[in-house]
Each structure stands twice: as structure tokens, then as C-alpha cells.
Motif scaffolding. Structure first.
Motif, short mmCIF file in Angstrom:
data_model
loop_
_atom_site.label_atom_id
_atom_site.label_comp_id
_atom_site.label_asym_id
_atom_site.label_seq_id
_atom_site.Cartn_x
_atom_site.Cartn_y
_atom_site.Cartn_z
N UNK A 111 0.76 -1.73 -0.04
CA UNK A 111 -0.11 0.24 0.03
C UNK A 111 0.95 1.31 -0.46
N UNK A 112 0.23 2.12 -0.73
CA UNK A 112 0.89 3.60 -0.82
C UNK A 112 0.15 4.80 -0.74
N UNK A 113 -0.04 5.50 -0.71
CA UNK A 113 -0.64 6.62 -0.59
C UNK A 113 -0.56 7.22 -2.42
N UNK A 114 -1.98 8.00 -2.70
CA UNK A 114 -1.74 8.17 -3.86
C UNK A 114 -2.22 7.15 -5.06
N UNK A 115 -2.23 5.46 -4.22
CA UNK A 115 -1.64 4.24 -5.46
C UNK A 115 -3.82 3.38 -4.91
N UNK A 116 -3.47 2.75 -6.27
CA UNK A 116 -4.83 1.51 -5.29
C UNK A 116 -4.02 0.51 -6.03
N UNK A 117 -4.07 -1.11 -5.11
CA UNK A 117 -3.24 -1.92 -5.65
C UNK A 117 -4.79 -3.41 -6.92
N UNK A 188 -7.74 -3.06 -3.88
CA UNK A 188 -7.12 -2.39 -2.99
C UNK A 188 -6.70 -1.14 -2.46
N UNK A 189 -7.01 -0.11 -1.80
CA UNK A 189 -7.05 0.96 -1.51
C UNK A 189 -7.61 1.84 -0.26
N UNK A 190 -6.95 3.15 -0.53
CA UNK A 190 -6.76 3.69 1.06
C UNK A 190 -8.61 4.12 1.44
N UNK A 191 -9.40 3.78 2.14
CA UNK A 191 -11.04 4.24 2.49
C UNK A 191 -11.13 5.76 2.05
N UNK A 192 -10.52 6.73 2.27
CA UNK A 192 -10.02 8.07 2.13
C UNK A 192 -10.93 7.85 -0.11
N UNK A 213 -14.92 2.27 -10.92
CA UNK A 213 -14.34 2.94 -9.79
C UNK A 213 -13.14 3.30 -9.73
N UNK A 214 -12.46 2.26 -9.99
CA UNK A 214 -11.12 1.89 -10.42
C UNK A 214 -10.87 3.31 -11.81
N UNK A 215 -11.63 3.40 -12.47
CA UNK A 215 -11.43 4.91 -13.65
C UNK A 215 -12.25 5.83 -13.11
N UNK A 216 -12.34 5.84 -11.65
CA UNK A 216 -13.07 7.60 -11.30
C UNK A 216 -11.38 7.83 -10.79
N UNK A 217 -10.84 6.85 -9.63
CA UNK A 217 -9.42 6.48 -9.07
C UNK A 217 -8.88 7.02 -9.94
N UNK A 218 -8.52 6.96 -11.22
CA UNK A 218 -7.94 7.17 -12.35
C UNK A 218 -7.84 9.02 -12.87
N UNK A 219 -9.18 9.13 -12.65
CA UNK A 219 -10.17 10.43 -13.40
C UNK A 219 -8.96 11.06 -12.02
#
Length: 274
Positions: A111-117, A188-192, A213-219
């Protein structure tokens, strides 16, 4: 209340036989500091009885989030499970995915801030799925290519998902042509970040509903790490009789709009549940 490192959210629907195997694999994790939230899309009483038994006997904290069966509403129950979670980091899988014993540890270690796995899965045929017992999971035989071949598994490049180790795993993760996406069976990803995106779009049914959901995170400039060959689970066989062409078409249109309009949050998500 105990403070956990992560919440493991498991989606399920009327598959208690498979869910039992998944929960056995949860109990067998090398990293035990996580809560389990079962996002139940309207299963019958046999699933509730199974979960009740685990809640009484398991060392894990297991929550059962359920709503009435009104057809495929996985996105709605997942949003309810997100709201019910009590940690900063969320790991998602399905109730037909048996987790290798380092699954939770691998997600937490990467896990790392600014990323999802983004992980993958290894599909098993029905006859091998049925052979997986609690002891097989304890012994990790269902992740052993030799054992699987003895039971009839065919040779394939995909077998590297289970057999790769060390440097080979890193190379395969880096070189795979498969794009890192939000995969509902292993992500996985940060809840925030997920809350800011307002969770899953509840208009969506089966077919890319997780990836949207992942596509919105990319955006919103969240990147993805590829864990296809390191966060390992085996997918137990089942039919998908609930899928219709209309579901797929509707979801494709929503995803196309998300990409084209660079949408970062959905008005059809968690917010109205609060």
C-alpha cells in the motif's frame, strides 16, 4: 474496540459452500490484524447460519452486512460495507476466491498513498474447486501447481500466477500486458480515496461495475500498482446465470461516460446512504 490495519470486504450471494472455504483462508492468513466484512447481496438463511457459526468460533472479527434480494445489487451492498468499515485501508475480494496465506500481508506491504492495488485470480475448474477442504487450505495445496496438476489442472502460462517467486514475480508484474485495474475479486485502496469518489456507482449491475470505480480513481490522479502475480487467490468455479446483455450494455455506457467526461465522483454512490 481493537484497532485493525485493514478491512477485508467480501462480496457474496447464495454460495455458502464456497464462502466457507474463503473464510477458512481468511483464518489462515500470516497477517491477522484485519476485520472481515461480508457484503451479502441478499443470500438466504444458510449463508447467515454459516456466518453466525464463524462469528462464534473464529478468531477473526466478522461483520455481516445484508440487504434483501432484489436482483444483482452488488454495488449497493459494497457501499454499505464500506460505510460499516472501521479502518483506513480497504481490501476487496469475492466470496468465491480462496486467499493464499500471504494475501493480506501482500496488500498491506504494497500500500502507498496515491495508489490503489490491482491483483488477479487463478480460475479453477469445478472438480478441483470441490476438492478444496479446510486441510487443503491449511497446507496451501490449492496454490501448489504440482498438487493441482495431480488433480487434473492443465499446463498454461497462467500457472505462473501460482508458481512464481521473488524476482520472477516482480518481472511478471512489470511485464504483463494486462492493465492494472480495479478488480472486485482482488483490489485494495485507501478508504479516504474511495469515499472521495463516493464509492461504487449503484446504477451498475454485473459487468465492469468494479472497474468503473478504478476509472474514477484514475481520473483524480490515483495510480494503480500491478499485483497480478503476487497477491494470489484461486477462483472457485460457478455459473453466471444472472448476467444479461442489457446489464453489460448499460454498464459500458456508464463507463464510457466516466472516461470521456473525466468523472471523479458519482452522485449515485455512498453519500445518499449516510
Amino acid at each position: 474496540m481493537k484497532s485493525f490495519e485493514a478491512s477485508l470486504i467480501i462480496s457474496t450471494y447464495n454460495q455458502p459452500k464456497w464462502l466457507e472455504k474463503v473464510l477458512w483462508s481468511c483464518e489462515n492468513q500470516t497477517e491477522a490484524n484485519f476485520e472481515v466484512i461480508i457484503a451479502d447481496d441478499g443470500s438466504k438463511d444458510d449463508t447467515k447460519k454459516l456466518i453466525d457459526t464463524f462469528q462464534k468460533t473464529s478468531k477473526l472479527l466478522i461483520k455481516h452486512v445484508w440487504h434483501e434480494d432484489r436482483g444483482f445489487q452488488k454495488t449497493i451492498i459494497l457501499n454499505k460495507a464500506i460505510v460499516a468499515s472501521n479502518t483506513d485501508y480497504l481490501i476487496f475480494t469475492d466470496g468465491d476466491c480462496v486467499l493464499r496465506n500471504d494475501f493480506i500481508a501482500t496488500h498491506l506491504n504494497n500500500r502507498e498513498k496515491g495508489y490503489f492495488l490491482s491483483g488477479g485470480y487463478f480460475k479453477l475448474p469445478m472438480h478441483i474447486s470441490e476438492l478444496i477442504t479446510r486441510q487443503v487450505i491449511l497446507d496451501q495445496k490449492c496454490f501448489n501447481i504440482k498438487w493441482l496438476k495431480e488433480k487434473g489442472l492443465k499446463s498454461s502460462f497462467k500457472n505462473n500466477k501460482l508458481s512464481s517467486k521473488g524476482l520472477k514475480t516482480k518481472l511478471l508484474n512489470a511485464l504483463t500486458p494486462t492493465k492494472a485495474t480495479w478488480n472486485g475479486h482482488n483490489a485494495s485502496g485507501w478508504k479516504a480515496d474511495i469515499i472521495e469518489a463516493n464509492g461504487f456507482d449503484e446504477r451498475m449491475q454485473y459487468g465492469g461495475e468494479d472497474r468503473e470505480l478504478g476509472e474514477r480513481l484514475f481520473n483524480k490522479d490515483i495510480k494503480a500498482k500491478q499485483l497480478r502475480y503476487s497477491a494470489v487467490c484461486v477462483h472457485l468455479y460457478h455459473e453466471r446465470g444472472y448476467v444479461t446483455p442489457e446489464m453489460i450494455e448499460k454498464n459500458l455506457k456508464i463507463r464510457a461516460h466516466t472516461k470521456k467526461s473525466k468523472i471523479t465522483t458519482t452522485p449515485f454512490g455512498i453519500e445518499k446512504l449516510s
